[in-house]
Write an enzyme that holds these catalytic residues in place. Structure first.
Site, PDB file in Angstrom:
ATOM      1  N   LYS A  53       0.837  -1.207   0.000  1.00  0.00           N
ATOM      2  CA  LYS A  53       0.000   0.000   0.000  1.00  0.00           C
ATOM      3  C   LYS A  53       0.869   1.253   0.000  1.00  0.00           C
ATOM      4  O   LYS A  53       0.632   2.192  -0.769  1.00  0.00           O
ATOM      5  CB  LYS A  53      -0.944  -0.007   1.218  1.00  0.00           C
ATOM      6  N   GLN A  97      -4.731  -1.555   9.488  1.00  0.00           N
ATOM      7  CA  GLN A  97      -4.722  -2.876   8.858  1.00  0.00           C
ATOM      8  C   GLN A  97      -5.370  -3.906   9.790  1.00  0.00           C
ATOM      9  O   GLN A  97      -5.077  -3.954  10.983  1.00  0.00           O
ATOM     10  CB  GLN A  97      -3.282  -3.278   8.511  1.00  0.00           C
ATOM     11  N   ASP A 120     -11.008   2.892   3.661  1.00  0.00           N
ATOM     12  CA  ASP A 120     -11.423   1.484   3.562  1.00  0.00           C
ATOM     13  C   ASP A 120     -12.939   1.375   3.372  1.00  0.00           C
ATOM     14  O   ASP A 120     -13.439   0.339   2.917  1.00  0.00           O
ATOM     15  CB  ASP A 120     -11.064   0.736   4.854  1.00  0.00           C
TER      16      ASP A 120
END
Ligand code: GUN
Length: 281
Positions: A53, A97, A120
Site C-alpha cells: 500500500k 490494517q 477502507d
C-alpha cells in the site's frame, strides 16, 4: 471454450495513471494527498499488504505515512494515534490494517476513524451511506470488482449476481454495489444449503470465502463472469484463489486470475479513494 481473462494488473495500470495525474494536480496546488496506514503486530501477510500500500502511494505521488506498533499496543494508545491522524491536515485517508490483536476491539477502532478519512469504507457511517445508495467511500475490493465489470462493458443491470461470502469487507458491500448497479443479488454464506444450486444461476459470480476450490466447473453457468477474490496457497505453496481456475476457465465467459486479478485492484481502489478524499477537501 476458454474464458477471457480480466487482467487486474493491466486495468490497475490504467487507473493508477489517472490517480498519478490527479495527485500531481493536487500537489501543484500545495495539497498533496496523504494516506496514513497503521499496522499493529507482526503478521507476515499484513506486513506485505501494508508495504504494498505504501509503495503504491509512493509510485503515484501520494504522501504516505506507515506507523508500525508492537502487538501489545494498548487500545487506548491506538485510539489516541487515530485521533491525532484524524486531525492531521496532511492526511486525507487513514486505515488500520486488519486483523487486530484480540485485546483490541476492532469495531471501536474502525468507528474512531473520521468517516471522511475512512478510505477502507468500513466505518458504520460509510456502510450506512452505501446501503442507502449514497456512498462516500466504497470498500476497495468490491469497488475494484465493479471496475473490472465496467472494463468488459458487462451489462450488470438485470443480471443475476451471486456473491459467495458475506464479510463486512467484501461480501456485504459487494452485494450492495451490485444491487445499486441493477443486478438481482444473492448472498451465500458458510451455512448455505446446496451452494451449487445458487452459483449455477449466476451471470456474475463473485467468490470471497478464503476456501480453495470452493467453486468447481460444475457449479458455473456457461459464459458466466467469475470473479475470484480468494487468496490462498495450494499444496505447492503457490498463490491461488477460491475458484478451481484450471477447470472453471473452460466453462466461464470471463474469469479473473490469482494472482493478477482482484489483488492489484484492491490497492488501486485504495489510491482512488485517497484521491477522492483529497479532492473533496
Ligand atoms: N485486511 C484485509 N483486507 C483489508 C483491507 O482491505 N483493509 C484493512 N484495513 N485491513 C484489511
Amino acid at each position: 471454450m476458454a474464458a477471457k481473462l480480466i487482467d487486474g494488473n493491466l486495468l490497475s495500470k490504467q487507473l493508477r495513471s489517472d490517480v498519478a495525474r490527479r495527485a500531481a494536480a493536487l500537489t501543484a496546488q500545495g495539497r498533496q494527498p496523504g494516506l496514513a496506514v497503521i499496522l499493529v503486530g507482526e503478521s507476515p501477510a499484513s506486513q506485505v499488504y501494508v508495504r504494498n500500500k505504501v509503495k503504491a502511494c509512493e509510485d503515484s505521488g501520494i504522501h504516505s505515512v506507515l506507523e508500525k506498533y508492537d502487538a501489545d499496543l494498548s487500545e487506548a494508545a491506538l485510539l489516541a494515534r487515530i485521533d491525532a491522524l484524524n486531525h492531521d491536515p496532511k492526511i486525507n485517508g487513514l486505515l488500520v490494517q486488519l486483523p487486530l490483536p484480540p485485546h483490541i476491539d476492532t469495531n471501536k477502532v474502525i468507528e474512531a476513524i473520521a468517516a471522511d478519512k475512512d478510505v477502507d469504507g468500513f466505518h458504520v457511517n460509510n456502510a450506512g451511506l452505501l446501503m442507502t445508495g449514497q456512498p462516500l467511500f466504497r470498500p476497495c475490493t468490491p469497488y475494484g470488482v465493479m471496475k473490472m465489470l465496467e472494463s468488459i462493458d458487462y451489462p450488470v443491470r438485470g443480471a443475476n449476481a451471486v456473491v459467495v461470502g458475506a464479510s463486512n469487507i467484501v461480501g456485504k458491500p459487494q452485494a450492495m454495489l451490485l444491487l445499486q448497479a441493477g443486478a438481482t443479488v444473492t448472498i451465500c454464506n458458510s451455512k448455505t444449503r446446496d451452494l451449487a444450486s445458487h452459483t449455477r444461476n449466476a451471470d456474475i459470480l463473485v467468490v470471497a470465502t478464503g476456501r480453495r476450490n470452493i467453486v468447481t466447473a460444475d457449479m458455473v453457468k456457461p459464459g458466466a463472469v467469475v470473479i475470484d477474490v480468494g487468496m490462498n496457497r495450494d499444496d505447492q505453496g503457490k498463490l491461488c484463489g477460491d475458484v478451481d481456475f484450471a477447470n472453471v476457465k473452460e466453462v466461464a465467459g470471463y474469469i479473473t486470475p490469482v494472482p493478477g486479478g482482484v489483488g492489484p485492484m484492491t490497492i488501486t481502489m485504495l489510491l482512488v479513494n485517497t484521491i477522492e478524499a483529497a479532492e473533496r477537501n
